[in-house]
Design a protein around this motif. Structure first.
Motif, PDB file in Angstrom:
ATOM      1  N   ARG A  72       0.832  -1.202   0.000  1.00 61.31           N
ATOM      2  CA  ARG A  72       0.000   0.000   0.000  1.00 61.31           C
ATOM      3  C   ARG A  72       0.863   1.246   0.000  1.00 61.31           C
ATOM      4  O   ARG A  72       2.001   1.230   0.488  1.00 61.31           O
ATOM      5  CB  ARG A  72      -0.968   0.010   1.178  1.00 61.31           C
ATOM      6  N   ASP A  73       0.267   2.317  -0.526  1.00 62.41           N
ATOM      7  CA  ASP A  73       0.886   3.637  -0.514  1.00 62.41           C
ATOM      8  C   ASP A  73      -0.161   4.577   0.077  1.00 62.41           C
ATOM      9  O   ASP A  73      -1.065   5.041  -0.639  1.00 62.41           O
ATOM     10  CB  ASP A  73       1.288   4.047  -1.930  1.00 62.41           C
ATOM     11  N   ASN A  74      -0.049   4.855   1.336  1.00 59.09           N
ATOM     12  CA  ASN A  74      -1.068   5.674   1.997  1.00 59.09           C
ATOM     13  C   ASN A  74      -1.080   7.109   1.492  1.00 59.09           C
ATOM     14  O   ASN A  74      -2.112   7.783   1.560  1.00 59.09           O
ATOM     15  CB  ASN A  74      -0.869   5.638   3.515  1.00 59.09           C
ATOM     16  N   ALA A  75       0.035   7.576   0.997  1.00 58.43           N
ATOM     17  CA  ALA A  75       0.069   8.931   0.441  1.00 58.43           C
ATOM     18  C   ALA A  75      -0.811   9.035  -0.804  1.00 58.43           C
ATOM     19  O   ALA A  75      -1.291  10.123  -1.145  1.00 58.43           O
ATOM     20  CB  ALA A  75       1.495   9.319   0.108  1.00 58.43           C
ATOM     21  N   LYS A  76      -1.006   7.899  -1.468  1.00 58.17           N
ATOM     22  CA  LYS A  76      -1.831   7.866  -2.679  1.00 58.17           C
ATOM     23  C   LYS A  76      -3.185   7.220  -2.433  1.00 58.17           C
ATOM     24  O   LYS A  76      -3.936   6.998  -3.382  1.00 58.17           O
ATOM     25  CB  LYS A  76      -1.102   7.114  -3.791  1.00 58.17           C
ATOM     26  N   ASN A  77      -3.469   6.890  -1.173  1.00 56.99           N
ATOM     27  CA  ASN A  77      -4.733   6.210  -0.848  1.00 56.99           C
ATOM     28  C   ASN A  77      -4.943   4.969  -1.720  1.00 56.99           C
ATOM     29  O   ASN A  77      -6.062   4.695  -2.174  1.00 56.99           O
ATOM     30  CB  ASN A  77      -5.925   7.158  -1.033  1.00 56.99           C
ATOM     31  N   THR A  78      -3.891   4.220  -1.913  1.00 58.69           N
ATOM     32  CA  THR A  78      -3.940   3.095  -2.842  1.00 58.69           C
ATOM     33  C   THR A  78      -3.337   1.839  -2.220  1.00 58.69           C
ATOM     34  O   THR A  78      -2.306   1.910  -1.540  1.00 58.69           O
ATOM     35  CB  THR A  78      -3.193   3.427  -4.141  1.00 58.69           C
ATOM     36  N   VAL A  79      -3.990   0.732  -2.483  1.00 59.33           N
ATOM     37  CA  VAL A  79      -3.480  -0.582  -2.114  1.00 59.33           C
ATOM     38  C   VAL A  79      -3.316  -1.396  -3.394  1.00 59.33           C
ATOM     39  O   VAL A  79      -4.140  -1.298  -4.304  1.00 59.33           O
ATOM     40  CB  VAL A  79      -4.435  -1.289  -1.134  1.00 59.33           C
ATOM     41  N   TYR A  80      -2.267  -2.201  -3.438  1.00 64.87           N
ATOM     42  CA  TYR A  80      -1.944  -2.968  -4.625  1.00 64.87           C
ATOM     43  C   TYR A  80      -2.002  -4.463  -4.337  1.00 64.87           C
ATOM     44  O   TYR A  80      -1.709  -4.908  -3.226  1.00 64.87           O
ATOM     45  CB  TYR A  80      -0.541  -2.616  -5.113  1.00 64.87           C
ATOM     46  N   LEU A  81      -2.371  -5.211  -5.358  1.00 60.91           N
ATOM     47  CA  LEU A  81      -2.306  -6.661  -5.300  1.00 60.91           C
ATOM     48  C   LEU A  81      -1.506  -7.130  -6.502  1.00 60.91           C
ATOM     49  O   LEU A  81      -1.961  -7.021  -7.638  1.00 60.91           O
ATOM     50  CB  LEU A  81      -3.704  -7.284  -5.318  1.00 60.91           C
ATOM     51  N   GLN A  82      -0.312  -7.612  -6.235  1.00 63.73           N
ATOM     52  CA  GLN A  82       0.542  -8.157  -7.292  1.00 63.73           C
ATOM     53  C   GLN A  82       0.297  -9.652  -7.387  1.00 63.73           C
ATOM     54  O   GLN A  82       0.393 -10.357  -6.374  1.00 63.73           O
ATOM     55  CB  GLN A  82       2.008  -7.884  -6.983  1.00 63.73           C
ATOM     56  N   ILE A  83      -0.024 -10.106  -8.583  1.00 61.57           N
ATOM     57  CA  ILE A  83      -0.321 -11.515  -8.787  1.00 61.57           C
ATOM     58  C   ILE A  83       0.688 -12.073  -9.783  1.00 61.57           C
ATOM     59  O   ILE A  83       0.763 -11.617 -10.930  1.00 61.57           O
ATOM     60  CB  ILE A  83      -1.741 -11.734  -9.335  1.00 61.57           C
ATOM     61  N   ASN A  84       1.450 -13.051  -9.354  1.00 58.47           N
ATOM     62  CA  ASN A  84       2.459 -13.671 -10.208  1.00 58.47           C
ATOM     63  C   ASN A  84       2.100 -15.127 -10.491  1.00 58.47           C
ATOM     64  O   ASN A  84       1.332 -15.744  -9.759  1.00 58.47           O
ATOM     65  CB  ASN A  84       3.827 -13.599  -9.538  1.00 58.47           C
ATOM     66  N   ASN A  85       2.691 -15.651 -11.551  1.00 57.52           N
ATOM     67  CA  ASN A  85       2.476 -17.050 -11.919  1.00 57.52           C
ATOM     68  C   ASN A  85       0.983 -17.392 -11.913  1.00 57.52           C
ATOM     69  O   ASN A  85       0.536 -18.335 -11.253  1.00 57.52           O
ATOM     70  CB  ASN A  85       3.224 -17.973 -10.959  1.00 57.52           C
ATOM     71  N   LEU A  86       0.227 -16.616 -12.661  1.00 61.84           N
ATOM     72  CA  LEU A  86      -1.220 -16.784 -12.676  1.00 61.84           C
ATOM     73  C   LEU A  86      -1.626 -18.161 -13.158  1.00 61.84           C
ATOM     74  O   LEU A  86      -1.007 -18.731 -14.066  1.00 61.84           O
ATOM     75  CB  LEU A  86      -1.865 -15.721 -13.565  1.00 61.84           C
ATOM     76  N   LYS A  87      -2.678 -18.680 -12.552  1.00 68.18           N
ATOM     77  CA  LYS A  87      -3.241 -19.973 -12.904  1.00 68.18           C
ATOM     78  C   LYS A  87      -4.684 -19.784 -13.371  1.00 68.18           C
ATOM     79  O   LYS A  87      -5.330 -18.805 -13.014  1.00 68.18           O
ATOM     80  CB  LYS A  87      -3.194 -20.904 -11.694  1.00 68.18           C
ATOM     81  N   THR A  88      -5.153 -20.730 -14.135  1.00 63.27           N
ATOM     82  CA  THR A  88      -6.524 -20.601 -14.637  1.00 63.27           C
ATOM     83  C   THR A  88      -7.526 -20.503 -13.483  1.00 63.27           C
ATOM     84  O   THR A  88      -8.549 -19.829 -13.596  1.00 63.27           O
ATOM     85  CB  THR A  88      -6.894 -21.774 -15.552  1.00 63.27           C
ATOM     86  N   GLU A  89      -7.207 -21.147 -12.373  1.00 66.89           N
ATOM     87  CA  GLU A  89      -8.125 -21.102 -11.224  1.00 66.89           C
ATOM     88  C   GLU A  89      -8.120 -19.757 -10.517  1.00 66.89           C
ATOM     89  O   GLU A  89      -8.887 -19.537  -9.586  1.00 66.89           O
ATOM     90  CB  GLU A  89      -7.812 -22.215 -10.222  1.00 66.89           C
ATOM     91  N   ASP A  90      -7.254 -18.837 -10.941  1.00 68.30           N
ATOM     92  CA  ASP A  90      -7.272 -17.477 -10.394  1.00 68.30           C
ATOM     93  C   ASP A  90      -8.314 -16.615 -11.094  1.00 68.30           C
ATOM     94  O   ASP A  90      -8.544 -15.467 -10.687  1.00 68.30           O
ATOM     95  CB  ASP A  90      -5.898 -16.817 -10.550  1.00 68.30           C
ATOM     96  N   THR A  91      -8.930 -17.135 -12.144  1.00 62.03           N
ATOM     97  CA  THR A  91      -9.978 -16.389 -12.846  1.00 62.03           C
ATOM     98  C   THR A  91     -11.115 -16.064 -11.888  1.00 62.03           C
ATOM     99  O   THR A  91     -11.699 -16.957 -11.272  1.00 62.03           O
ATOM    100  CB  THR A  91     -10.511 -17.200 -14.033  1.00 62.03           C
ATOM    101  N   ALA A  92     -11.407 -14.772 -11.749  1.00 59.58           N
ATOM    102  CA  ALA A  92     -12.414 -14.331 -10.787  1.00 59.58           C
ATOM    103  C   ALA A  92     -12.567 -12.827 -10.891  1.00 59.58           C
ATOM    104  O   ALA A  92     -11.754 -12.141 -11.531  1.00 59.58           O
ATOM    105  CB  ALA A  92     -11.997 -14.702  -9.358  1.00 59.58           C
TER     106      ALA A  92
END
Length: 121
Positions: A72-92
């Motif tokens: 997260r970057d509180n100065a930007k009011n933003t939270v991030y989700l980094q997703i690596n090595n994506l799998k088909t079951e991550d579809t959502a």
């Protein structure tokens, strides 16, 4: 006004990466823990991970541990989700939520509208 807005979803091949963002327009956002959740087609929404308000503590569901990373970057009011090595079951549809307790969805106060992630084989 939507309190949280997710972006960054899309169509990606298995093994690829995505970075999702969650931008907040709620007051005192930097005092809230933020969780990420996802809902796959035909399934219930499930917990993915959470970051505390200072950003120095995270935890993840077993199904994504080691591949997903929240920051997260509180100065930007933003939270991030980094997703690596994506799998088909991550579809959502991926949602961010603020103001809740750990994985307990019913405790979260603010929700975004979600961003679609589709992983092709």
């Amino acid at each position: 006004q939507v309190p949280l807005v997710e972006s960054g979803g899309g169509l990606v091949q298995a093994g690829g990466s995505l970075s999702l963002s969650c931008v907040a327009s709620i007051p005192s956002f930097n005092t809230y823990g933020v969780g990420w959740f996802r809902q796959a087609p035909g399934k219930e929404r499930e917990f993915v991970g959470r970051i505390n308000w200072t950003g120095d503590k995270t935890f993840y569901s077993d199904s994504v541990k080691g591949r997903f990373s929240i920051s997260r970057d509180n100065a930007k009011n933003t939270v991030y989700l980094q997703i690596n090595n994506l799998k088909t079951e991550d579809t959502a549809v991926y949602y961010c939520a603020a103001g809740g307790d750990r994985w307990r969805q019913e405790t979260y106060i603010y929700w975004g509208q979600g961003t679609q992630v589709t992983v092709s084989s």
